[in-house]
Design a protein around this motif. Structure first.
Motif, PDB file in Angstrom:
ATOM      1  N   ARG A 166       9.142  10.419  -5.011  1.00  0.00           N
ATOM      2  CA  ARG A 166       8.813   9.005  -4.885  1.00  0.00           C
ATOM      3  C   ARG A 166       9.742   8.282  -3.919  1.00  0.00           C
ATOM      4  O   ARG A 166       9.368   7.285  -3.306  1.00  0.00           O
ATOM      5  CB  ARG A 166       8.857   8.342  -6.274  1.00  0.00           C
ATOM      6  N   PHE A 187      -5.958   1.432   1.864  1.00  0.00           N
ATOM      7  CA  PHE A 187      -5.553   0.928   0.553  1.00  0.00           C
ATOM      8  C   PHE A 187      -6.716   0.234  -0.147  1.00  0.00           C
ATOM      9  O   PHE A 187      -6.974   0.453  -1.339  1.00  0.00           O
ATOM     10  CB  PHE A 187      -4.374  -0.025   0.725  1.00  0.00           C
ATOM     11  N   PRO A 239       0.818  -1.212   0.000  1.00  0.00           N
ATOM     12  CA  PRO A 239       0.000   0.000   0.000  1.00  0.00           C
ATOM     13  C   PRO A 239       0.848   1.257   0.000  1.00  0.00           C
ATOM     14  O   PRO A 239       0.517   2.240  -0.658  1.00  0.00           O
ATOM     15  CB  PRO A 239      -0.768  -0.110   1.320  1.00  0.00           C
ATOM     16  N   VAL A 240       1.935   1.211   0.722  1.00  0.00           N
ATOM     17  CA  VAL A 240       2.725   2.415   0.890  1.00  0.00           C
ATOM     18  C   VAL A 240       3.435   2.789  -0.400  1.00  0.00           C
ATOM     19  O   VAL A 240       3.408   3.933  -0.841  1.00  0.00           O
ATOM     20  CB  VAL A 240       3.716   2.235   2.047  1.00  0.00           C
ATOM     21  N   ARG A 241       4.046   1.806  -1.026  1.00  0.00           N
ATOM     22  CA  ARG A 241       4.673   2.065  -2.326  1.00  0.00           C
ATOM     23  C   ARG A 241       3.639   2.594  -3.291  1.00  0.00           C
ATOM     24  O   ARG A 241       3.826   3.601  -3.955  1.00  0.00           O
ATOM     25  CB  ARG A 241       5.244   0.758  -2.920  1.00  0.00           C
ATOM     26  N   ASN A 242       2.528   1.916  -3.338  1.00  0.00           N
ATOM     27  CA  ASN A 242       1.479   2.245  -4.290  1.00  0.00           C
ATOM     28  C   ASN A 242       0.958   3.661  -4.087  1.00  0.00           C
ATOM     29  O   ASN A 242       0.880   4.449  -5.035  1.00  0.00           O
ATOM     30  CB  ASN A 242       0.348   1.227  -4.125  1.00  0.00           C
ATOM     31  N   LEU A 243       0.602   3.974  -2.845  1.00  0.00           N
ATOM     32  CA  LEU A 243       0.027   5.301  -2.608  1.00  0.00           C
ATOM     33  C   LEU A 243       1.074   6.400  -2.653  1.00  0.00           C
ATOM     34  O   LEU A 243       0.791   7.510  -3.101  1.00  0.00           O
ATOM     35  CB  LEU A 243      -0.712   5.314  -1.275  1.00  0.00           C
ATOM     36  N   LEU A 244       2.276   6.081  -2.217  1.00  0.00           N
ATOM     37  CA  LEU A 244       3.336   7.090  -2.267  1.00  0.00           C
ATOM     38  C   LEU A 244       3.665   7.442  -3.717  1.00  0.00           C
ATOM     39  O   LEU A 244       3.992   8.588  -4.025  1.00  0.00           O
ATOM     40  CB  LEU A 244       4.587   6.579  -1.549  1.00  0.00           C
ATOM     41  N   ASP A 245       3.558   6.471  -4.588  1.00  0.00           N
ATOM     42  CA  ASP A 245       3.793   6.753  -6.000  1.00  0.00           C
ATOM     43  C   ASP A 245       2.734   7.699  -6.555  1.00  0.00           C
ATOM     44  O   ASP A 245       3.001   8.473  -7.467  1.00  0.00           O
ATOM     45  CB  ASP A 245       3.777   5.448  -6.803  1.00  0.00           C
ATOM     46  N   GLN A 246       1.533   7.612  -5.994  1.00  0.00           N
ATOM     47  CA  GLN A 246       0.453   8.452  -6.510  1.00  0.00           C
ATOM     48  C   GLN A 246       0.450   9.835  -5.869  1.00  0.00           C
ATOM     49  O   GLN A 246       0.560  10.834  -6.559  1.00  0.00           O
ATOM     50  CB  GLN A 246      -0.907   7.790  -6.244  1.00  0.00           C
TER      51      GLN A 246
END
Lengths: 132, 132
Positions: B36, B118, A25-32
């Motif tokens: 990022r 998430f 989740p963190v990678r995913n949301l941080l990318d956004q």
DNA sequence: GACATTGGTCTCAAATAGAGACCAATGATC
DNA sequence: GATCATTGGTCTCTATTTGAGACCAATGTC
């Protein structure tokens, strides 16, 4: 106890799990939302719904292109609601969804840290500039 | 009371003050660490000091170039300490400064929000994909 | 009749990020 | 004793992202 320890533990855990974009989740949301504009837009909307042009004026140096793009992504992620009034000229109003509102708390934490520690960061930069 | 209200008030206040990069801590810091990689690197270091190559392995898809750049910026801002052992081959260890450690608390808030919400974000994306 | 406003999109140029080669010195391997 | 991997990067070249600014159609204002 310590936030540092808790964060470190979480990170080790992600590592063990492979830690790719789709599952973390963190990678995913941080990318956004971890870009220069998303958090600023969310902060701007925290005070209440705003029209596109109001946002554009409030965020002085975002280009219309990036503002559009950022709002669309936040809408896709369910953080922002877009309401179009089909008048001429059109009137489009953006507001936080309840999911978006729930993000206000962690964002406020970040903002408060920034305000509290800005001086220390500036000092670090100055020290380094002098050393160079 | 509400984080949303507090955040909204802060934003209005920045607006009134002109809100440029140099004076606004939030703009300034968000421009630096709101990319990022910075937060991910800080999370990686939260668990303790790590060598360059360990970080590179821990963050699977950051390029050496960006890792170097990110670490240098965090060092310049006083969040990270760089310790070079002049052996051959060299051994360089990175760790959080106390300023960097103080960032763990707000970062943890962000991480916890991401983990908790998430599923909701994924659902919003799915709904939108279906509508299109 | 000219001009500003609305919420964008489009194109082209500039800045940024990523991929991968390269480095020098040493230790391990074969 | 030749080869190979490891260290912490830098360099170059290409791909992606961002930004600046023109443009749009319909209406209200001067």
């Amino acid at each position: 106890m310590d936030a540092r320890v808790a964060l470190g533990a979480k990170f080790e855990n992600w590592l063990a799990l492979g830690f790719d974009d789709a599952r973390c989740p963190v990678r995913n949301l941080l990318d956004q939302i971890g870009d220069r504009w998303s958090m600023l837009v969310l902060a701007a909307l925290a005070g209440g719904a705003k029209r596109f042009s109001t946002l554009a004026r409030a965020l002085p140096d975002i280009s219309k292109r990036m503002l559009t793009q950022t709002l669309r992504r936040l809408e896709a992620d369910g953080l922002v609601h877009r309401d179009v009034q089909p008048t001429v000229p059109p009137s489009v109003t953006y507001s936080l969804t309840s999911l978006g509102e729930s993000f206000a708390a962690p964002l406020l934490g970040l903002v408060e840290w920034a305000e509290a520690n800005f001086a220390a960061v500036l000092e670090a930069r100055a020290r380094r500039a002098q050393a160079a």
